[in-house]
Design a protein around this motif. Structure first.
Motif, PDB file in Angstrom:
ATOM      1  N   SER A 194       0.854  -1.186   0.000  1.00  0.00           N
ATOM      2  CA  SER A 194       0.000   0.000   0.000  1.00  0.00           C
ATOM      3  C   SER A 194       0.889   1.234   0.000  1.00  0.00           C
ATOM      4  O   SER A 194       2.117   1.141   0.071  1.00  0.00           O
ATOM      5  CB  SER A 194      -0.899  -0.004   1.244  1.00  0.00           C
ATOM      6  OG  SER A 194      -0.114   0.222   2.410  1.00  0.00           O
ATOM      7  N   GLU A 195       0.254   2.383  -0.042  1.00  0.00           N
ATOM      8  CA  GLU A 195       0.992   3.642   0.000  1.00  0.00           C
ATOM      9  C   GLU A 195       1.792   3.752   1.297  1.00  0.00           C
ATOM     10  O   GLU A 195       2.919   4.228   1.310  1.00  0.00           O
ATOM     11  CB  GLU A 195       0.001   4.804  -0.122  1.00  0.00           C
ATOM     12  CG  GLU A 195       0.643   6.168  -0.043  1.00  0.00           C
ATOM     13  CD  GLU A 195      -0.385   7.284  -0.100  1.00  0.00           C
ATOM     14  OE1 GLU A 195      -0.049   8.385   0.372  1.00  0.00           O
ATOM     15  OE2 GLU A 195      -1.500   7.068  -0.601  1.00  0.00           O
ATOM     16  N   HIS A 196       1.206   3.271   2.393  1.00  0.00           N
ATOM     17  CA  HIS A 196       1.850   3.381   3.707  1.00  0.00           C
ATOM     18  C   HIS A 196       2.806   2.229   3.987  1.00  0.00           C
ATOM     19  O   HIS A 196       3.757   2.387   4.753  1.00  0.00           O
ATOM     20  CB  HIS A 196       0.796   3.476   4.812  1.00  0.00           C
ATOM     21  CG  HIS A 196      -0.083   4.670   4.656  1.00  0.00           C
ATOM     22  ND1 HIS A 196       0.370   5.966   4.845  1.00  0.00           N
ATOM     23  CD2 HIS A 196      -1.381   4.783   4.299  1.00  0.00           C
ATOM     24  CE1 HIS A 196      -0.612   6.808   4.621  1.00  0.00           C
ATOM     25  NE2 HIS A 196      -1.697   6.123   4.291  1.00  0.00           N
ATOM     26  N   LYS A 197       2.548   1.073   3.394  1.00  0.00           N
ATOM     27  CA  LYS A 197       3.424  -0.086   3.566  1.00  0.00           C
ATOM     28  C   LYS A 197       3.645  -0.720   2.195  1.00  0.00           C
ATOM     29  O   LYS A 197       2.948  -1.636   1.784  1.00  0.00           O
ATOM     30  CB  LYS A 197       2.810  -1.083   4.545  1.00  0.00           C
ATOM     31  CG  LYS A 197       2.775  -0.530   5.969  1.00  0.00           C
ATOM     32  CD  LYS A 197       2.494  -1.560   6.998  1.00  0.00           C
ATOM     33  CE  LYS A 197       2.503  -0.890   8.374  1.00  0.00           C
ATOM     34  NZ  LYS A 197       2.174  -1.821   9.434  1.00  0.00           N
ATOM     35  N   PRO A 198       4.643  -0.205   1.485  1.00  0.00           N
ATOM     36  CA  PRO A 198       4.852  -0.646   0.107  1.00  0.00           C
ATOM     37  C   PRO A 198       5.494  -2.028   0.009  1.00  0.00           C
ATOM     38  O   PRO A 198       6.146  -2.493   0.941  1.00  0.00           O
ATOM     39  CB  PRO A 198       5.791   0.420  -0.451  1.00  0.00           C
ATOM     40  CG  PRO A 198       6.547   0.907   0.741  1.00  0.00           C
ATOM     41  CD  PRO A 198       5.561   0.850   1.879  1.00  0.00           C
ATOM     42  N   GLU A 199       5.315  -2.634  -1.139  1.00  0.00           N
ATOM     43  CA  GLU A 199       5.989  -3.882  -1.451  1.00  0.00           C
ATOM     44  C   GLU A 199       7.490  -3.697  -1.263  1.00  0.00           C
ATOM     45  O   GLU A 199       8.049  -2.669  -1.640  1.00  0.00           O
ATOM     46  CB  GLU A 199       5.679  -4.268  -2.900  1.00  0.00           C
ATOM     47  CG  GLU A 199       6.338  -5.545  -3.354  1.00  0.00           C
ATOM     48  CD  GLU A 199       5.958  -5.897  -4.783  1.00  0.00           C
ATOM     49  OE1 GLU A 199       6.761  -6.580  -5.434  1.00  0.00           O
ATOM     50  OE2 GLU A 199       4.866  -5.504  -5.233  1.00  0.00           O
ATOM     51  N   ARG A 237       9.006  -3.575   1.695  1.00  0.00           N
ATOM     52  CA  ARG A 237       9.344  -3.106   3.045  1.00  0.00           C
ATOM     53  C   ARG A 237       9.456  -4.322   3.965  1.00  0.00           C
ATOM     54  O   ARG A 237       8.525  -5.116   4.076  1.00  0.00           O
ATOM     55  CB  ARG A 237       8.292  -2.157   3.596  1.00  0.00           C
ATOM     56  CG  ARG A 237       8.604  -1.748   5.059  1.00  0.00           C
ATOM     57  CD  ARG A 237       7.689  -0.680   5.551  1.00  0.00           C
ATOM     58  NE  ARG A 237       7.977   0.536   4.788  1.00  0.00           N
ATOM     59  CZ  ARG A 237       7.202   1.614   4.805  1.00  0.00           C
ATOM     60  NH1 ARG A 237       6.089   1.640   5.512  1.00  0.00           N
ATOM     61  NH2 ARG A 237       7.530   2.674   4.087  1.00  0.00           N
ATOM     62  N   GLU A 240      14.018  -1.047   2.841  1.00  0.00           N
ATOM     63  CA  GLU A 240      13.123  -0.860   1.694  1.00  0.00           C
ATOM     64  C   GLU A 240      13.808  -1.477   0.480  1.00  0.00           C
ATOM     65  O   GLU A 240      14.736  -0.891  -0.067  1.00  0.00           O
ATOM     66  CB  GLU A 240      12.841   0.629   1.461  1.00  0.00           C
ATOM     67  CG  GLU A 240      12.245   1.367   2.652  1.00  0.00           C
ATOM     68  CD  GLU A 240      10.796   1.043   2.931  1.00  0.00           C
ATOM     69  OE1 GLU A 240      10.146   0.388   2.086  1.00  0.00           O
ATOM     70  OE2 GLU A 240      10.310   1.460   3.998  1.00  0.00           O
TER      71      GLU A 240
END
Length: 155
Positions: free
Chosen positions: A104-109, A111, A129
């Motif tokens: 998601s925007e807050h927890k991107p692929e 991470r 990241e």
């Protein structure tokens, strides 16, 4: 990463190792146990893919999961500390992240949160990241990073 050398250093220092893995699905434990004789250093691996497993096997608090989500440094800390507390290991590394696809925007692929807990010492936590190079690559990068954290902790 020279896993045999890592195990030799752990052996020389009398350090026993455990793992607490989520997105890597046991890959760190598999790398450690690929080396013959690793059983005198590697104690156990917890593969806790679901939140329920994190809670039941490692003692991760539901309040921590609710407040921060599974992919967080707070959960990584509780996973690593739980692995040390629930085993005979001296150190434990934990991994929790989003291997992909998705995020998601807050927890991107890409991470991935890590922790290294050591009996009687402060727990080290960090987030990497890795971007979105694909699921298999994120899992391998996270495995390699976790092994490096163990190696660095051994001096």
């Amino acid at each position: 990463m020279d896993v045999a050398a890592l195990l030799d250093r752990a052996r020389a220092n009398g350090v026993r190792i455990a793992t607490a893995e989520s997105c890597t699905g046991g890959k760190v434990a598999a790398e450690l146990t690929e080396i013959p004789g690793s059983s005198d250093v590697f104690i156990c691996g917890f593969v806790t893919y679901s939140n329920t497993a994190k809670q039941a096997m490692l003692g991760v608090k539901s309040a921590t999961l609710e407040a921060h989500g599974a992919v967080s440094e707070e959960v990584a800390r509780e996973m690593a500390e739980g692995a040390v507390a629930r085993s005979e290991a001296d150190i434990a590394v934990s991994i929790t992240g989003i291997a992909g696809p998705g995020g998601s925007e807050h927890k991107p692929e890409g991470r991935v949160c890590f922790a290294l807990a050591r009996r009687g010492a402060a727990t080290f936590i960090e987030t990497q990241e890795f971007g979105a190079p694909g699921r298999a690559r994120v899992r391998q990068l996270a495995t390699d990073h976790a092994l490096d954290l163990i190696a660095r902790s051994l001096g």
